[in-house]
Design a protein around this motif. Sequence first.
Motif, mmCIF file in Angstrom:
data_model
loop_
_atom_site.group_PDB
_atom_site.id
_atom_site.type_symbol
_atom_site.label_atom_id
_atom_site.label_comp_id
_atom_site.label_asym_id
_atom_site.label_seq_id
_atom_site.Cartn_x
_atom_site.Cartn_y
_atom_site.Cartn_z
ATOM 1 N N GLU A 241 0.847 -1.190 0.000
ATOM 2 C CA GLU A 241 0.000 0.000 0.000
ATOM 3 C C GLU A 241 0.879 1.235 0.000
ATOM 4 O O GLU A 241 1.683 1.421 0.915
ATOM 5 C CB GLU A 241 -0.899 0.030 1.241
ATOM 6 C CG GLU A 241 -1.908 -1.095 1.331
ATOM 7 C CD GLU A 241 -2.720 -1.051 2.623
ATOM 8 O OE1 GLU A 241 -2.597 -0.075 3.397
ATOM 9 O OE2 GLU A 241 -3.457 -2.009 2.858
ATOM 10 N N ASN A 242 0.740 2.077 -1.001
ATOM 11 C CA ASN A 242 1.465 3.349 -1.081
ATOM 12 C C ASN A 242 2.980 3.196 -0.895
ATOM 13 O O ASN A 242 3.602 3.970 -0.178
ATOM 14 C CB ASN A 242 0.909 4.342 -0.052
ATOM 15 C CG ASN A 242 -0.560 4.605 -0.238
ATOM 16 O OD1 ASN A 242 -1.043 4.704 -1.359
ATOM 17 N ND2 ASN A 242 -1.284 4.696 0.855
ATOM 18 N N GLY A 243 3.548 2.187 -1.500
ATOM 19 C CA GLY A 243 4.994 1.996 -1.423
ATOM 20 C C GLY A 243 5.486 1.347 -0.154
ATOM 21 O O GLY A 243 6.690 1.240 0.069
ATOM 22 N N ALA A 244 4.563 0.921 0.703
ATOM 23 C CA ALA A 244 4.927 0.259 1.961
ATOM 24 C C ALA A 244 4.307 -1.133 1.988
ATOM 25 O O ALA A 244 3.320 -1.402 1.302
ATOM 26 C CB ALA A 244 4.437 1.066 3.149
ATOM 27 N N TYR A 245 4.891 -2.011 2.785
ATOM 28 C CA TYR A 245 4.343 -3.353 2.978
ATOM 29 C C TYR A 245 3.581 -3.360 4.296
ATOM 30 O O TYR A 245 4.066 -2.860 5.309
ATOM 31 C CB TYR A 245 5.451 -4.396 2.980
ATOM 32 C CG TYR A 245 6.167 -4.459 1.652
ATOM 33 C CD1 TYR A 245 5.530 -4.962 0.523
ATOM 34 C CD2 TYR A 245 7.460 -3.985 1.512
ATOM 35 C CE1 TYR A 245 6.165 -4.992 -0.709
ATOM 36 C CE2 TYR A 245 8.114 -4.017 0.286
ATOM 37 C CZ TYR A 245 7.452 -4.522 -0.814
ATOM 38 O OH TYR A 245 8.079 -4.550 -2.036
ATOM 39 N N VAL A 246 2.366 -3.933 4.259
ATOM 40 C CA VAL A 246 1.472 -3.893 5.406
ATOM 41 C C VAL A 246 1.001 -5.296 5.754
ATOM 42 O O VAL A 246 0.641 -6.081 4.873
ATOM 43 C CB VAL A 246 0.245 -2.991 5.111
ATOM 44 C CG1 VAL A 246 -0.677 -2.929 6.306
ATOM 45 C CG2 VAL A 246 0.683 -1.608 4.680
ATOM 46 N N THR A 247 0.985 -5.593 7.050
ATOM 47 C CA THR A 247 0.481 -6.872 7.539
ATOM 48 C C THR A 247 -0.037 -6.681 8.955
ATOM 49 O O THR A 247 -0.013 -5.572 9.497
ATOM 50 C CB THR A 247 1.595 -7.954 7.494
ATOM 51 O OG1 THR A 247 1.007 -9.234 7.742
ATOM 52 C CG2 THR A 247 2.686 -7.681 8.510
ATOM 53 N N SER A 248 -0.525 -7.746 9.559
ATOM 54 C CA SER A 248 -0.936 -7.729 10.963
ATOM 55 C C SER A 248 -0.579 -9.077 11.575
ATOM 56 O O SER A 248 -0.460 -10.080 10.869
ATOM 57 C CB SER A 248 -2.437 -7.456 11.094
ATOM 58 O OG SER A 248 -3.172 -8.493 10.480
ATOM 59 N N PHE A 249 -0.382 -9.075 12.883
ATOM 60 C CA PHE A 249 -0.053 -10.316 13.592
ATOM 61 C C PHE A 249 -0.332 -10.115 15.072
ATOM 62 O O PHE A 249 -0.112 -9.030 15.606
ATOM 63 C CB PHE A 249 1.414 -10.714 13.367
ATOM 64 C CG PHE A 249 2.406 -9.644 13.737
ATOM 65 C CD1 PHE A 249 2.977 -9.603 14.999
ATOM 66 C CD2 PHE A 249 2.755 -8.662 12.825
ATOM 67 C CE1 PHE A 249 3.879 -8.612 15.337
ATOM 68 C CE2 PHE A 249 3.663 -7.667 13.149
ATOM 69 C CZ PHE A 249 4.228 -7.646 14.418
ATOM 70 N N GLY A 250 -0.857 -11.157 15.716
ATOM 71 C CA GLY A 250 -1.112 -11.099 17.159
ATOM 72 C C GLY A 250 -1.874 -9.861 17.570
ATOM 73 O O GLY A 250 -2.914 -9.537 17.013
ATOM 74 N N ALA A 251 -1.328 -9.125 18.539
ATOM 75 C CA ALA A 251 -1.961 -7.908 19.043
ATOM 76 C C ALA A 251 -1.686 -6.699 18.148
ATOM 77 O O ALA A 251 -2.230 -5.629 18.364
ATOM 78 C CB ALA A 251 -1.471 -7.622 20.460
#
Length: 106
Positions: free
Chosen positions: A32-42
Amino acid sequence: MKFDIKRGHGALLEGDGLKNLMVEMFGDVKEENGAYVTSFGATTKFEVKFISKSELEVSTESDKNASEEAMIESNRKYNDFMLKATGFSSKERSKRMQKKAKEGKL
Protein backbone atom coordinates in the motif's frame (compact mmCIF):
# COMPACT_ATOMS: atom_id res chain seq x y z
CA MET A 1 9.34 6.06 13.06
CA LYS A 2 12.56 5.76 11.11
CA PHE A 3 15.22 3.21 12.01
CA ASP A 4 18.83 2.94 10.90
CA ILE A 5 19.95 -0.14 9.01
CA LYS A 6 23.35 -1.59 9.81
CA ARG A 7 25.96 -0.81 7.20
CA GLY A 8 25.98 -3.43 4.43
CA HIS A 9 22.71 -4.94 5.67
CA GLY A 10 20.39 -2.77 3.53
CA ALA A 11 21.33 -4.60 0.33
CA LEU A 12 19.43 -7.63 1.65
CA LEU A 13 16.22 -5.59 1.68
CA GLU A 14 16.47 -4.16 -1.83
CA GLY A 15 14.17 -5.35 -4.60
CA ASP A 16 11.82 -7.93 -3.09
CA GLY A 17 14.09 -8.55 -0.09
CA LEU A 18 11.95 -6.65 2.43
CA LYS A 19 8.70 -8.14 1.13
CA ASN A 20 10.17 -11.66 1.19
CA LEU A 21 11.37 -11.19 4.77
CA MET A 22 7.93 -9.99 5.86
CA VAL A 23 6.18 -12.90 4.11
CA GLU A 24 8.62 -15.32 5.78
CA MET A 25 8.00 -13.82 9.24
CA PHE A 26 4.30 -12.90 9.11
CA GLY A 27 2.64 -14.63 6.15
CA ASP A 28 0.15 -12.47 4.26
CA VAL A 29 1.60 -9.07 3.22
CA LYS A 30 -0.05 -6.35 1.11
CA GLU A 31 1.57 -3.42 -0.67
CA GLU A 32 0.00 0.00 0.00
CA ASN A 33 1.47 3.35 -1.08
CA GLY A 34 4.99 2.00 -1.42
CA ALA A 35 4.93 0.26 1.96
CA TYR A 36 4.34 -3.35 2.98
CA VAL A 37 1.47 -3.89 5.41
CA THR A 38 0.48 -6.87 7.54
CA SER A 39 -0.94 -7.73 10.96
CA PHE A 40 -0.05 -10.32 13.59
CA GLY A 41 -1.11 -11.10 17.16
CA ALA A 42 -1.96 -7.91 19.04
CA THR A 43 -0.54 -5.78 16.21
CA THR A 44 -3.50 -4.77 14.06
CA LYS A 45 -1.38 -2.89 11.51
CA PHE A 46 2.34 -3.22 10.83
CA GLU A 47 3.57 -1.02 8.00
CA VAL A 48 7.18 -1.03 6.77
CA LYS A 49 8.71 1.13 4.05
CA PHE A 50 12.24 0.80 2.66
CA ILE A 51 13.58 4.36 2.46
CA SER A 52 17.21 3.62 1.57
CA LYS A 53 20.00 1.12 2.23
CA SER A 54 20.50 2.89 5.56
CA GLU A 55 16.93 3.67 6.67
CA LEU A 56 13.64 1.86 7.25
CA GLU A 57 10.33 3.51 8.21
CA VAL A 58 8.05 1.52 10.51
CA SER A 59 4.55 2.26 11.77
CA THR A 60 2.48 0.07 14.10
CA GLU A 61 -1.01 0.00 15.55
CA SER A 62 -1.98 -2.36 18.36
CA ASP A 63 -5.15 -3.78 19.86
CA LYS A 64 -5.23 -2.27 23.35
CA ASN A 65 -7.67 -5.01 24.47
CA ALA A 66 -5.47 -7.94 23.41
CA SER A 67 -4.42 -10.53 25.95
CA GLU A 68 -1.06 -10.23 27.68
CA GLU A 69 0.12 -13.38 25.89
CA ALA A 70 -0.77 -11.90 22.49
CA MET A 71 1.07 -8.68 23.35
CA ILE A 72 4.19 -10.55 24.47
CA GLU A 73 4.16 -12.72 21.33
CA SER A 74 3.64 -9.67 19.09
CA ASN A 75 6.54 -7.87 20.77
CA ARG A 76 8.78 -10.91 20.25
CA LYS A 77 7.85 -11.15 16.56
CA TYR A 78 8.38 -7.41 16.10
CA ASN A 79 11.85 -7.57 17.68
CA ASP A 80 12.79 -10.68 15.66
CA PHE A 81 11.74 -8.94 12.45
CA MET A 82 13.53 -5.70 13.31
CA LEU A 83 16.74 -7.59 14.10
CA LYS A 84 16.62 -9.33 10.71
CA ALA A 85 15.61 -6.15 8.85
CA THR A 86 17.97 -3.63 10.47
CA GLY A 87 20.79 -5.81 11.80
CA PHE A 88 20.43 -4.12 15.21
CA SER A 89 19.03 -5.66 18.41
CA SER A 90 16.30 -3.86 20.35
CA LYS A 91 18.91 -2.57 22.81
CA GLU A 92 21.08 -1.22 19.97
CA ARG A 93 18.05 0.40 18.28
CA SER A 94 17.08 2.03 21.56
CA LYS A 95 20.57 3.45 22.13
CA ARG A 96 20.66 4.84 18.58
CA MET A 97 17.26 6.51 19.06
CA GLN A 98 18.33 8.02 22.39
CA LYS A 99 21.48 9.41 20.76
CA LYS A 100 19.44 10.94 17.92
CA ALA A 101 17.00 12.48 20.43
CA LYS A 102 19.86 14.07 22.38
CA GLU A 103 21.27 15.48 19.13
CA GLY A 104 17.85 16.84 18.16
CA LYS A 105 17.65 14.68 15.04
CA LEU A 106 14.22 13.18 15.79
